[in-house]
Write an enzyme that holds these catalytic residues in place. Structure first.
Site, PDB file in Angstrom:
ATOM      1  N   ASP A  21       0.844  -1.183   0.000  1.00 44.89           N
ATOM      2  CA  ASP A  21       0.000   0.000   0.000  1.00 44.89           C
ATOM      3  C   ASP A  21       0.885   1.241   0.000  1.00 44.89           C
ATOM      4  O   ASP A  21       1.737   1.404   0.883  1.00 44.89           O
ATOM      5  CB  ASP A  21      -0.874  -0.030   1.258  1.00 44.89           C
ATOM      6  CG  ASP A  21      -1.923   1.063   1.304  1.00 44.89           C
ATOM      7  OD1 ASP A  21      -1.742   2.101   0.646  1.00 44.89           O
ATOM      8  OD2 ASP A  21      -2.923   0.875   2.026  1.00 44.89           O
ATOM      9  N   VAL A  22       0.693   2.137  -0.971  1.00 48.21           N
ATOM     10  CA  VAL A  22       1.547   3.316  -1.075  1.00 48.21           C
ATOM     11  C   VAL A  22       1.383   4.258   0.111  1.00 48.21           C
ATOM     12  O   VAL A  22       2.211   5.156   0.316  1.00 48.21           O
ATOM     13  CB  VAL A  22       1.301   4.092  -2.384  1.00 48.21           C
ATOM     14  CG1 VAL A  22       1.757   3.283  -3.581  1.00 48.21           C
ATOM     15  CG2 VAL A  22      -0.167   4.506  -2.523  1.00 48.21           C
ATOM     16  N   ASN A  47       2.041   7.332  -9.947  1.00 47.69           N
ATOM     17  CA  ASN A  47       0.755   7.186 -10.607  1.00 47.69           C
ATOM     18  C   ASN A  47      -0.312   6.522  -9.748  1.00 47.69           C
ATOM     19  O   ASN A  47      -1.498   6.564 -10.093  1.00 47.69           O
ATOM     20  CB  ASN A  47       0.971   6.367 -11.893  1.00 47.69           C
ATOM     21  CG  ASN A  47      -0.311   5.937 -12.553  1.00 47.69           C
ATOM     22  OD1 ASN A  47      -1.001   6.724 -13.180  1.00 47.69           O
ATOM     23  ND2 ASN A  47      -0.656   4.656 -12.406  1.00 47.69           N
ATOM     24  N   TYR A  62     -11.992  13.228  -4.824  1.00 48.99           N
ATOM     25  CA  TYR A  62     -11.053  12.961  -5.918  1.00 48.99           C
ATOM     26  C   TYR A  62     -10.474  14.257  -6.466  1.00 48.99           C
ATOM     27  O   TYR A  62      -9.257  14.394  -6.638  1.00 48.99           O
ATOM     28  CB  TYR A  62     -11.764  12.178  -7.020  1.00 48.99           C
ATOM     29  CG  TYR A  62     -10.878  11.791  -8.175  1.00 48.99           C
ATOM     30  CD1 TYR A  62      -9.954  10.760  -8.045  1.00 48.99           C
ATOM     31  CD2 TYR A  62     -10.963  12.449  -9.402  1.00 48.99           C
ATOM     32  CE1 TYR A  62      -9.136  10.396  -9.110  1.00 48.99           C
ATOM     33  CE2 TYR A  62     -10.147  12.090 -10.464  1.00 48.99           C
ATOM     34  CZ  TYR A  62      -9.241  11.066 -10.312  1.00 48.99           C
ATOM     35  OH  TYR A  62      -8.422  10.709 -11.364  1.00 48.99           O
ATOM     36  N   THR A 118      -9.052   2.943 -19.325  1.00 47.61           N
ATOM     37  CA  THR A 118      -8.385   2.014 -18.408  1.00 47.61           C
ATOM     38  C   THR A 118      -9.453   1.214 -17.663  1.00 47.61           C
ATOM     39  O   THR A 118     -10.656   1.478 -17.778  1.00 47.61           O
ATOM     40  CB  THR A 118      -7.516   2.761 -17.375  1.00 47.61           C
ATOM     41  OG1 THR A 118      -8.373   3.454 -16.452  1.00 47.61           O
ATOM     42  CG2 THR A 118      -6.566   3.745 -18.047  1.00 47.61           C
TER      43      THR A 118
END
Length: 255
Positions: free
Chosen positions: A62-63, A85, A150, A185
């Site tokens: 997990d970043v 990203n 977001y 995507t």
């Protein structure tokens, strides 16, 4: 790609590398002759399926976890390029948005971006060279109802890139952001409202084409490979005097 490529013998970090723009960026760098790729994604097994020809150092995790970045800094002391990203999409109007959902989006998209950027810049500062691209979004530039968390995270990402560029210029490191609009995507496939559109239009490609026609002046969304090539330009020597910018690649949405 020949050994004369500017990327030959270099090491690049790509987060969110298992799919979408991240996977395309990894493949683009591989095609340019990058020496090694350091790939990070929560879906660790998917990193092994990318089919890359260069040496790969895969990290699953997990970043938002600082321990992941401590481990990476110990094991990968050198980073020449970075494509940051990793991120998630979310929706919901402010009056209906739960604080837990808000925090999850901001954590992945902003905390994760900060931690990965810090790691990349620490390595590049030691080498006095490097280039970084942060994936933002046109949602961070143009307001749209139902995208509060977001959009806020992506607007902050753009500003983070500018601050990083101001700090890193003195040690020869460039930092930029890219703000795509609609991109083909797998992120669409995880949206509950997308399945009915596929049924309505008779297929996934048809549904995306219909959306793009209504949403963009150019009448099309980008492919992940197109965005990866634009990221590659920002990383490359062709962009040697470009830093602290946000390349808007949205088909005209923000006009």
């Amino acid at each position: 790609m020949t050994g004369n490529s500017e990327f030959a013998g270099c090491i690049a970090l790509v987060t969110g590398a298992a799919a979408g723009i991240g996977a395309s960026a990894a493949r683009w760098l591989d095609a340019q002759g990058i020496g090694e790729l350091v790939l990070v994604d929560i879906d660790r097994p998917a990193l092994d399926r990318l089919g890359l020809s260069c040496k790969v150092h895969p990290f699953g995790g997990d970043v938002t976890d600082p321990s992941l970045w401590k481990l990476l800094e110990r094991e990968v002391p050198r980073i020449d390029y970075a494509v940051l990203n990793a991120g998630i999409a979310s929706n919901g109007e402010i009056t209906d948005l739960d604080i837990t959902a808000w925090r999850k989006t901001l954590s992945v998209n902003l905390d994760g971006m900060f931690l990965s950027l810090r790691t990349a810049l620490r390595a590049m500062k030691r080498a006095n060279r490097g280039a970084v691209v942060l994936t933002a979004s046109v949602s961070g530039i143009k307001a749209a109802a139902g995208t509060a968390a977001y959009s806020a995270s992506k607007a902050a990402t753009i500003q983070l890139a500018k601050v990083a560029a101001a700090e890193a210029a003195r040690y020869g490191v460039r930092v930029n952001a890219i703000a795509p609009g609609g991109v083909d995507t797998g992120i669409w496939d995880r949206a509950e409202w997308f399945a009915p559109l596929i049924e309505q239009h008779g297929g996934r490609a048809e549904a995306l084409a219909a959306m793009a026609k209504d949403a963009t002046p150019l009448g099309r969304f980008a492919s992940a490979d197109e965005v990866a090539a634009q990221i590659g330009f920002l990383l490359s020597d062709a962009a040697a005097t470009i830093t602290g910018t946000c390349l808007v690649s949205d088909g005209g949405v923000s006009l």
